[in-house]
Design a protein around this motif. Sequence first.
Motif, PDB file in Angstrom:
ATOM      1  N   THR A 222     -17.041  13.821 -18.858  1.00 44.20           N
ATOM      2  CA  THR A 222     -16.640  12.931 -20.151  1.00 44.20           C
ATOM      3  C   THR A 222     -17.602  11.757 -20.306  1.00 44.20           C
ATOM      4  OG1 THR A 222     -14.812  11.577 -19.026  1.00 44.20           O
ATOM      5  CG2 THR A 222     -14.003  13.560 -19.829  1.00 44.20           C
ATOM      6  N   PRO A 223     -17.408  11.422 -21.482  1.00 42.75           N
ATOM      7  CA  PRO A 223     -18.243  10.060 -21.760  1.00 42.75           C
ATOM      8  C   PRO A 223     -17.744   9.016 -20.829  1.00 42.75           C
ATOM      9  CG  PRO A 223     -17.591  11.266 -23.767  1.00 42.75           C
ATOM     10  CD  PRO A 223     -16.832  11.763 -22.837  1.00 42.75           C
ATOM     11  N   SER A 227     -21.440   7.815 -19.826  1.00 40.42           N
ATOM     12  CA  SER A 227     -21.682   6.381 -20.379  1.00 40.42           C
ATOM     13  C   SER A 227     -22.401   5.459 -19.491  1.00 40.42           C
ATOM     14  CB  SER A 227     -20.867   5.755 -21.422  1.00 40.42           C
ATOM     15  OG  SER A 227     -20.289   6.744 -22.267  1.00 40.42           O
ATOM     16  N   THR A 232     -25.140  10.052 -23.326  1.00 43.59           N
ATOM     17  CA  THR A 232     -24.182  10.249 -24.556  1.00 43.59           C
ATOM     18  C   THR A 232     -24.084  11.865 -24.690  1.00 43.59           C
ATOM     19  OG1 THR A 232     -25.613   9.862 -26.246  1.00 43.59           O
ATOM     20  CG2 THR A 232     -24.342   8.131 -25.372  1.00 43.59           C
ATOM     21  N   PRO A 233     -22.954  12.369 -25.245  1.00 46.77           N
ATOM     22  CA  PRO A 233     -22.743  13.979 -25.487  1.00 46.77           C
ATOM     23  C   PRO A 233     -23.889  14.039 -26.834  1.00 46.77           C
ATOM     24  CG  PRO A 233     -21.064  12.913 -25.966  1.00 46.77           C
ATOM     25  CD  PRO A 233     -21.764  11.848 -25.335  1.00 46.77           C
ATOM     26  N   THR A 240     -22.204  20.828 -25.310  1.00 47.65           N
ATOM     27  CA  THR A 240     -21.121  19.964 -25.544  1.00 47.65           C
ATOM     28  C   THR A 240     -19.982  20.886 -26.188  1.00 47.65           C
ATOM     29  OG1 THR A 240     -21.682  19.492 -28.008  1.00 47.65           O
ATOM     30  CG2 THR A 240     -22.126  17.910 -26.300  1.00 47.65           C
ATOM     31  N   TYR A 283     -18.547   3.262 -30.969  1.00 45.10           N
ATOM     32  CA  TYR A 283     -18.455   4.213 -29.902  1.00 45.10           C
ATOM     33  C   TYR A 283     -18.992   5.596 -30.642  1.00 45.10           C
ATOM     34  CZ  TYR A 283     -16.829   0.999 -26.523  1.00 45.10           C
ATOM     35  OH  TYR A 283     -16.602  -0.075 -25.619  1.00 45.10           O
ATOM     36  N   ILE A 286     -19.542   8.567 -28.423  1.00 49.54           N
ATOM     37  CA  ILE A 286     -18.809   9.178 -27.435  1.00 49.54           C
ATOM     38  C   ILE A 286     -17.338   9.094 -27.761  1.00 49.54           C
ATOM     39  CG2 ILE A 286     -20.505   8.422 -25.517  1.00 49.54           C
ATOM     40  CD1 ILE A 286     -18.546   5.849 -25.217  1.00 49.54           C
TER      41      ILE A 286
END
Length: 291
Positions: A222-223, A227, A232-233, A240, A283, A286
Amino acid sequence: MIKTGKWMMTLVLLMLVLSACGNNGNASNASNTGNAETGVGAPAAAESETTEMTTLKVASLIPPMTDILELIKPQLKEEGINLEIVVLSDNIQPNDALANKEVDANFFQHVPWMEEYNKNKNANLVPVQPVYHAVYGAYSKRYKSMEELPDGATIVIANDATNGGRSLDMLDKAGVIKLKEGVGIHATVGDIVENSHNYKFEEVDLLMLARMLDDADLVLMTPAYASPLGLTPKKDALLTETVESAFAITLVARQDNQDSEPIQKLAKAISSPEVKKFLEDNYNEIALPAF
């Protein structure tokens, strides 16, 4: 003798007058004292309006979860709620604290993770409000696309039932592997029925995923863990997942307090337009709003 009698009479009258004046003064003082105590007949004092505050303890882990809670603190304070953020260090403590009534709610997990906890601990935690999607991604320091990933490459996934299944489901939907029909997000490595590139799967604790990026060919996470590495995705992930409501990071409470006024006020604040804008402004790569 007569003069003396007149003088004595005058003295007695004077004493009576003075006594009467003294009694009137005492009566007046007593009346004033009574007014001060009862407020009757006295000027009204300005009354300060005080709102009784309710303390609400919410367990969380890391940004943007903690950032969101800090953002809504002032709004809740105006509504009589003192929001106390309890920052914990792993993915088990927030649920233990909530189940044991050490906190009133938590904000760190998706619903499948909560359901797995309920099953394992015979707990009664319930989702209250989805807040944002933390998009899962597949990251690599060695390769820039899934096509570059060699046969026999090592793919690292989480070792818990929910996030491990989530990773495998993501790979299945992308055509990287094929899973047994119908297993979906509940898949295990044993449910892989096709693996044409002979990828090797290594399962580790969630908190170890980011550390594995140096050693593995591909890591799914996960982010929250990507992060801190500057990933980042949107710009760094080779792959993703699609946004699914099942994995939205969600405000969670217990069955016995989910409908209480403080929890409902918290749910409203945490899904407000201000929070949505905060996520979009800070954000957007993410954390996608889930409300």
